[in-house]
Design an enzyme around this catalytic site. Sequence first.
Site, mmCIF file in Angstrom:
data_model
loop_
_atom_site.group_PDB
_atom_site.id
_atom_site.type_symbol
_atom_site.label_atom_id
_atom_site.label_comp_id
_atom_site.label_asym_id
_atom_site.label_seq_id
_atom_site.Cartn_x
_atom_site.Cartn_y
_atom_site.Cartn_z
ATOM 1 C CD GLU A 250 -2.915 1.003 2.422
ATOM 2 O OE1 GLU A 250 -2.804 0.053 3.219
ATOM 3 O OE2 GLU A 250 -3.844 1.820 2.462
ATOM 4 C CG HIS A 284 -4.429 -1.490 0.012
ATOM 5 N ND1 HIS A 284 -5.491 -0.756 -0.418
ATOM 6 C CD2 HIS A 284 -4.662 -1.737 1.330
ATOM 7 C CE1 HIS A 284 -6.328 -0.567 0.584
ATOM 8 N NE2 HIS A 284 -5.856 -1.150 1.651
ATOM 9 C CG ASP A 335 -9.338 -0.231 3.213
ATOM 10 O OD1 ASP A 335 -9.332 -0.706 4.352
ATOM 11 O OD2 ASP A 335 -8.305 0.155 2.640
HETATM 12 ZN ZN LIG Z 1 -7.209 -2.807 4.952
#
Ligand SMILES: [Zn+2]
Length: 474
Positions: A250, A284, A335
């Site tokens: 991410e 992600h 999310d």
């Molecule tokens: Zn997450």
Amino acid sequence: MSVPSFDASTKVSRCLFAQEALLPSGWASQVLLQWDQSGQLTSVQTHASPGDAPHAKGPVLPGMPNLHSHAFQRAMAGLTEYGQAAQDNFWSWRDLMYRFAAEITPDQLEAIATAVYIEMMEAGFTSVCEFHYLHHDQEGRSYADDRELSLRLLRAAEKSGIGFTLLPVLYQTSDFGDRVPRPDQRRFIRRTENMLALLEALKPACDSQYARLGLAPHSLRAVPPDALQQALLGLKSLDPSAPIHLHIAEQIAEVDACVRWSGKRPLQWLLDHCAVDERWCLIHATHIDSQECQRAAASGAVVGLCPTTEANLGDGIFDVRSWRSLGGRWGIGSDSHIVVNAAEELMMLEYGQRLAAQKRNLLIGPYASSVATSMTLEAVAGGAQASGRRVAGLAVGQQADWVILDADHPALQGLPNAESMLSAHIFASSRRSAIAEVWVAGQPRVQQGKHSDSMIARSEFQAARSQLMETSRS
Ligand SMILES: [Zn+2]
């Protein structure tokens, strides 16, 4: 023709006629859907006669699986939009999120999750994968029933009626190289054998409400290699096809730390050390290089994209066009729930690509020239795979999950066909949902845009949030 089936317990016909419906192969006309008592589609006929079947009030879309949720974070939406540090970023947001997570009680979690699942359904999601990492009490001790918070989430899902995949999170270290966990991570931490015991204990509860149970090793920074291997082996013996989700790349800081630790980027390390296949969902996959992209796409894994959260947290833009060109599968999640709306996730995904490429209509697939149609079909297929549930759209053998658009909504009125209505729903409904009904497992859960428990859930959510605001401030 007579009505093919009728559910006496709910007084709902088990058939529906749609002038236009979005099947996995594209739009079809005069579609008659039929399903059985268990809520599974038994027949999907096109160019059918409606007979006595009730008519859908607008275009029928497949229900959207939400492949990534941290339900409790909905209660902090709006609290973190203030510049507090010279460089406010994901990590400063996470500190605030941890303060909130440290205080939440089981009752509050259940109230917040119930409300957010209802909100999801009103916004076009019919199932959700809950990436659940709050396991212990505020002091980090096990609850008397170790399953306490997982059971609260299962109850929230059952009350709302949303389809559910529970992914208990394995979290052991605060960074690569076995770094000891931080004090504010105490509610997350479990030894591997302790996690496997939790999974075993949760299996009957999940099975009894048709929820799927999987595992979420949080990330490579939170799970050391030996623990990861041991957990995957244990999961395999419990359920060889159980879904496995993890946060992969991410943040650039996370990629750099992984390179310093192992000489490899996170996804590269994962592909070298684990048998990544269709069971895996890579949440992600924002910062991956072309080699990682190629290898991961070939593995059959799904990437979990959360466009509104990724935008909110300033994560970066995933190159979904390269991923798709290699046959990569993908789905969407809400999310952190800064936004809870399936249409907005798709809009944000396409707009991110347009802004980066300075071009339009980029995410087009083989079944439609409409970007809204292509994105919907691909996100449903990828989301279903990541859920490990039979929710892959309007096809025989899949769960009877769908969304009926409101053809009278101001954004849709007067448009010539279902395809343009779906485009308006995604790109032009101005945050006012153009959804009339949402059905899950053959049951109408949202009617006239509202879930029947919406009001009560909202007031319980507000009470829980007010309490949390008090305790997290003191
Ligand atoms: Zn997450």
